[in-house]
Design an enzyme around this catalytic site. Structure first.
Site, PDB file in Angstrom:
ATOM      1  N   GLY A   1      46.072  54.488  23.839  1.00 13.03           N
ATOM      2  CA  GLY A   1      44.899  54.350  24.713  1.00 13.03           C
ATOM      3  C   GLY A   1      43.678  54.998  24.091  1.00 13.03           C
ATOM      4  O   GLY A   1      42.860  55.612  24.779  1.00 13.03           O
ATOM      5  N   ALA A   2      43.539  54.816  22.773  1.00 14.39           N
ATOM      6  CA  ALA A   2      42.430  55.475  22.053  1.00 14.39           C
ATOM      7  C   ALA A   2      41.148  54.648  22.090  1.00 14.39           C
ATOM      8  O   ALA A   2      40.126  55.084  21.576  1.00 14.39           O
ATOM      9  CB  ALA A   2      42.840  55.734  20.605  1.00 14.39           C
TER      10      ALA A   2
ATOM     11  N   TYR B   1      50.387  53.732  42.037  1.00 15.28           N
ATOM     12  CA  TYR B   1      49.786  54.494  40.914  1.00 15.28           C
ATOM     13  C   TYR B   1      50.273  55.946  40.989  1.00 15.28           C
ATOM     14  O   TYR B   1      50.696  56.524  39.986  1.00 15.28           O
ATOM     15  CB  TYR B   1      48.255  54.417  40.947  1.00 15.28           C
ATOM     16  CG  TYR B   1      47.639  55.301  39.890  1.00 15.28           C
ATOM     17  CD1 TYR B   1      47.747  54.971  38.537  1.00 15.28           C
ATOM     18  CD2 TYR B   1      46.986  56.499  40.223  1.00 15.28           C
ATOM     19  CE1 TYR B   1      47.220  55.789  37.551  1.00 15.28           C
ATOM     20  CE2 TYR B   1      46.448  57.325  39.236  1.00 15.28           C
ATOM     21  CZ  TYR B   1      46.578  56.956  37.894  1.00 15.28           C
ATOM     22  OH  TYR B   1      46.058  57.781  36.924  1.00 15.28           O
TER      23      TYR B   1
ATOM     24  N   PHE C   1      38.442  53.697  33.844  1.00 16.81           N
ATOM     25  CA  PHE C   1      39.622  53.648  34.719  1.00 16.81           C
ATOM     26  C   PHE C   1      39.347  52.875  36.017  1.00 16.81           C
ATOM     27  O   PHE C   1      40.137  52.011  36.421  1.00 16.81           O
ATOM     28  CB  PHE C   1      40.038  55.098  35.024  1.00 16.81           C
ATOM     29  CG  PHE C   1      41.198  55.252  35.959  1.00 16.81           C
ATOM     30  CD1 PHE C   1      42.497  55.199  35.495  1.00 16.81           C
ATOM     31  CD2 PHE C   1      40.996  55.463  37.317  1.00 16.81           C
ATOM     32  CE1 PHE C   1      43.573  55.353  36.355  1.00 16.81           C
ATOM     33  CE2 PHE C   1      42.065  55.621  38.187  1.00 16.81           C
ATOM     34  CZ  PHE C   1      43.353  55.566  37.706  1.00 16.81           C
TER      35      PHE C   1
ATOM     36  N   THR D   1      35.445  57.377  33.492  1.00 18.96           N
ATOM     37  CA  THR D   1      35.869  56.519  32.371  1.00 18.96           C
ATOM     38  C   THR D   1      35.849  55.069  32.864  1.00 18.96           C
ATOM     39  O   THR D   1      35.324  54.777  33.936  1.00 18.96           O
ATOM     40  CB  THR D   1      37.314  56.866  31.932  1.00 18.96           C
ATOM     41  OG1 THR D   1      38.195  56.535  33.027  1.00 18.96           O
ATOM     42  CG2 THR D   1      37.479  58.332  31.570  1.00 18.96           C
TER      43      THR D   1
ATOM     44  N   ALA E   1      39.289  53.851  24.611  1.00 18.19           N
ATOM     45  CA  ALA E   1      38.341  54.154  25.694  1.00 18.19           C
ATOM     46  C   ALA E   1      38.632  55.532  26.276  1.00 18.19           C
ATOM     47  O   ALA E   1      39.690  56.129  26.004  1.00 18.19           O
ATOM     48  CB  ALA E   1      38.450  53.097  26.798  1.00 18.19           C
TER      49      ALA E   1
END
Ligand code: NDP
Ligand code: 8X3
Length: 248
Positions: A13-14, A147, A184, A182, A16
């Site tokens: 997950g690099a 989640y 997200f 982010t 963002a």
């Protein structure tokens, strides 16, 4: 303090947010960083900023692809950060495909990477496995349901690592942040930028660099010190349900 120069680090997950920030700090500290995610162009753009880094296009949900890409590789540090949320529907209204996507990414995907990199660390009797959990792995909130379940699973996996694989020189850390600004929420709201912006509006959210600071602190402690659990809240967030806006 441990020196990160010449250490090899995998960051999933690099492309963002938090993963990008951790990868950047690791590279600036002299580590050889493998930048893993699905969006290759993003990774290539980051690689251009981080000399000595490497791009690895990877979907953590593709178990065979994960094994093919990571088997035989040696990592001193693995940051298992790739993760996402989809939707905020009440559990009785939730979509099975959204649940699958979260479970496949945050739990099964994380496990596929973990299972590939951990044995080498144990054989070498050294390494750092850093998991991105969440305060959602400690408290459930309305609409967070599955989640939150995936992040509770990450916490259980962290505790299992300490019990099953402890005492062999490998350190295990979970970083559990509250609200971090982010992409997200844009992912969670499937591209609805207005809904995503509302999450961070009028709030002094954590920034990805704040989480990267915590990660670097843990990773640079002397070998006998294992910073296990880091819970990182915005000052203006009391719990997953108590967010104090208006001080931004
Ligand atoms: P972002 O959406 O900004 O970044 C998510 C990263 O995960 C991207 O690089 C994305 O890359 C990658 N990713 C998603 N799915 C996959 C996949 N199937 N395979 C490989 N990579 C994938 O979100 P954050 O930076 O905020 O999230 C990072 C982690 O932090 C997540 O685990 C999240 O749950 C956790 N977290 C986030 C908080 C927040 O408030 N933002 C708070 C607490 C925890 P790509 O799309 O290119 O594959
Ligand atoms: C992401 C933070 O509070 O939106 O893990 O679940 S929260």
């Amino acid at each position: 303090m441990q020196d990160l120069k010449q250490r090899s680090a995998l960051v999933t997950g690099a492309s963002a947010g938090i993963g990008r920030a951790i990868a950047t700090r690791l590279s600036q500290a002299g580590a050889h960083v493998v930048l893993a995610a699905r969006r290759k162009e993003r990774l290539e753009a980051l690689q251009a900023e981080l000399p000595g880094s490497e791009v690895m296009q990877l979907d953590v949900r593709d178990r065979k692809g994960v094994e093919a890409a990571l088997s035989g590789r040696k990592f001193d540090i693995a940051v298992l950060n790739a993760g996402m949320a989809r939707g905020v529907a009440a559990i009785q209204d939730g979509k099975l495909e959204d649940w699958d996507e979260m479970l496949d990414t945050n739990v099964r995907g994380l496990l596929a990477v973990l299972r590939t990199v951990l044995p080498g660390m144990l054989e070498r009797e050294s390494g750092d496995l850093l998991l991105l959990g969440s305060v959602a792995g400690r408290q459930v909130y309305p609409g967070g349901n599955i989640y939150c379940a995936t992040k509770h699973a990450v916490r259980a996996i962290y505790e299992a690592l300490r019990l099953d694989a402890g005492g062999k020189g490998v350190r295990f850390t979970t970083i559990d942040p509250g609200i971090v600004e982010t992409e997200f929420s844009e992912v969670r709201f499937s591209g609805d930028r207005e809904a995503a912006a509302a999450v961070y509006s009028d709030l002094r959210s954590l920034q990805p660099g704040d989480v990267a600071d915590a990660a670097l602190f843990a990773l640079t402690r002397p070998a006998h010190v294992n910073i296990g659990e880091i819970v990182l809240w915005p000052t203006d967030q009391g719990s997953t349900r108590d967010v104090h806006r208006g001080r931004a």
